[in-house]
Write an enzyme that holds these catalytic residues in place. Sequence first.
Site, mmCIF file in Angstrom:
data_model
loop_
_atom_site.group_PDB
_atom_site.id
_atom_site.type_symbol
_atom_site.label_atom_id
_atom_site.label_comp_id
_atom_site.label_asym_id
_atom_site.label_seq_id
_atom_site.Cartn_x
_atom_site.Cartn_y
_atom_site.Cartn_z
ATOM 1 N N SER A 3 39.416 28.507 39.966
ATOM 2 C CA SER A 3 40.842 28.541 39.574
ATOM 3 C C SER A 3 41.145 27.653 38.366
ATOM 4 O O SER A 3 42.190 26.996 38.329
ATOM 5 C CB SER A 3 41.735 28.189 40.770
ATOM 6 O OG SER A 3 41.601 29.179 41.772
ATOM 7 N N GLU A 60 31.229 24.661 42.149
ATOM 8 C CA GLU A 60 32.323 25.600 42.395
ATOM 9 C C GLU A 60 32.619 25.654 43.892
ATOM 10 O O GLU A 60 31.963 26.426 44.624
ATOM 11 C CB GLU A 60 31.920 26.997 41.938
ATOM 12 C CG GLU A 60 31.647 27.123 40.467
ATOM 13 C CD GLU A 60 31.894 28.551 39.976
ATOM 14 O OE1 GLU A 60 32.758 28.739 39.139
ATOM 15 O OE2 GLU A 60 31.226 29.471 40.490
ATOM 16 N N LYS A 76 32.827 38.671 35.738
ATOM 17 C CA LYS A 76 32.550 39.385 37.010
ATOM 18 C C LYS A 76 32.468 40.898 36.732
ATOM 19 O O LYS A 76 31.926 41.268 35.699
ATOM 20 C CB LYS A 76 33.601 39.017 38.050
ATOM 21 C CG LYS A 76 33.751 37.500 38.163
ATOM 22 C CD LYS A 76 34.541 37.035 39.333
ATOM 23 C CE LYS A 76 34.609 35.509 39.305
ATOM 24 N NZ LYS A 76 35.191 34.942 40.496
ATOM 25 N N ASN A 94 33.148 33.882 33.107
ATOM 26 C CA ASN A 94 32.467 34.798 34.020
ATOM 27 C C ASN A 94 33.406 35.985 34.239
ATOM 28 O O ASN A 94 34.383 35.883 34.963
ATOM 29 C CB ASN A 94 32.192 34.072 35.353
ATOM 30 C CG ASN A 94 31.587 34.997 36.401
ATOM 31 O OD1 ASN A 94 31.183 36.124 36.081
ATOM 32 N ND2 ASN A 94 31.524 34.528 37.639
ATOM 33 N N GLY A 139 39.066 32.011 42.701
ATOM 34 C CA GLY A 139 39.982 33.149 42.736
ATOM 35 C C GLY A 139 41.183 32.969 43.650
ATOM 36 O O GLY A 139 41.880 33.935 43.967
ATOM 37 N N GLU A 146 29.804 34.532 45.059
ATOM 38 C CA GLU A 146 30.024 35.941 45.407
ATOM 39 C C GLU A 146 28.698 36.652 45.660
ATOM 40 O O GLU A 146 28.617 37.562 46.489
ATOM 41 C CB GLU A 146 30.838 36.636 44.295
ATOM 42 C CG GLU A 146 32.301 36.217 44.365
ATOM 43 C CD GLU A 146 33.045 36.227 43.036
ATOM 44 O OE1 GLU A 146 32.550 36.815 42.069
ATOM 45 O OE2 GLU A 146 34.134 35.612 42.992
ATOM 46 N N HIS A 177 25.790 32.451 42.169
ATOM 47 C CA HIS A 177 27.256 32.439 42.295
ATOM 48 C C HIS A 177 27.633 32.719 43.747
ATOM 49 O O HIS A 177 26.965 33.497 44.432
ATOM 50 C CB HIS A 177 27.871 33.493 41.365
ATOM 51 C CG HIS A 177 29.356 33.373 41.273
ATOM 52 N ND1 HIS A 177 30.193 33.889 42.228
ATOM 53 C CD2 HIS A 177 30.152 32.751 40.367
ATOM 54 C CE1 HIS A 177 31.445 33.590 41.906
ATOM 55 N NE2 HIS A 177 31.444 32.917 40.779
HETATM 56 P P1 PGA Z 1 38.063 31.856 39.126
HETATM 57 O O1 PGA Z 1 36.496 32.147 39.278
HETATM 58 O O2 PGA Z 1 38.242 31.073 37.853
HETATM 59 O O3 PGA Z 1 38.710 33.207 39.056
HETATM 60 O O4 PGA Z 1 38.479 31.071 40.312
HETATM 61 C C1 PGA Z 1 35.537 31.188 38.972
HETATM 62 C C2 PGA Z 1 34.165 31.709 39.235
HETATM 63 O O5 PGA Z 1 33.998 32.569 40.106
HETATM 64 O O6 PGA Z 1 33.189 31.297 38.597
#
Ligand code: PGA
Length: 247
Positions: free
Chosen positions: A208, A162, A11, A9, A168, A96, A94
């Site tokens: 992460s 998740e 983003k 992803n 993140g 976010e 997601h």
């Molecule tokens: P990350 O993000 O690996 O940077 O923690 C995962 C995600 O948002 O799907």
Amino acid sequence: MNKLFIIANWKMNPSAKKKAEVLFNNIKKKTKSLKNIEVIICPPFIYLEQLVDSTKKINLGAQDCHWENTGAYTGEVSAKMLKGLGCEYVIIGHSERRNYFKETNEMINKKLLGAFKNNLKPILCVGEKQDQEMGDVVKNQLIRALNKVGRTRIKDLIIAYEPVWAIGTGKSCKPNDAMQASLFIKKILTKNYSRRIAENTPILYGGSVKSDNADLYIKQAEMDGVLVGGASLDADQFSKIIKNCSL
Ligand code: PGA
């Protein structure tokens, strides 16, 4: 399950078309065609068209979609448009999007139905925040997202667990906790659909994931793949994740 899904992803990255091409090609160069691993890259909408991979080593996914095919929805991109571009998958719900863009479970349900209608395979994200109970949140998110999703459609669904606090932050979830969440999701799918559907629905971990922990989610937690954010922007890291998960 005999197939793993390794999903990137990106983003809102990278900042220019050329950089997206370089990153994609570097990942592709380092990725061998593996029969039992499906690699899916989800770049920003604007880069999708140029990244369609004719060798089919890498599949493409979008990071969101609108549920209507066309209409007066300024700024939106529909599942139908994405399918037309050569996209196979779409991330839906997601954290976010839930957090910054106030997506509700109802909207996520409509997006899932819109994706299915256009034969796009949805990657549905669920997960609790730091101060929440995994069980209550995930159950509610799943049941509401899957409203009116029939048995014939659900075979194309991927679920990504998740935990929001792990995204993140560098604080990944313990493999055993991810496994408990995965078993919990399977229980809900069994109750609402069938045991066979629960067993055949891929359940991934995200939050992460790096090259030094990705394989724990596959080998210890017995999950069906990983959804990778930050580490997927580095071709070396991402290809190491693919390699480690395939061993
Ligand atoms: P990350 O993000 O690996 O940077 O923690 C995962 C995600 O948002 O799907």
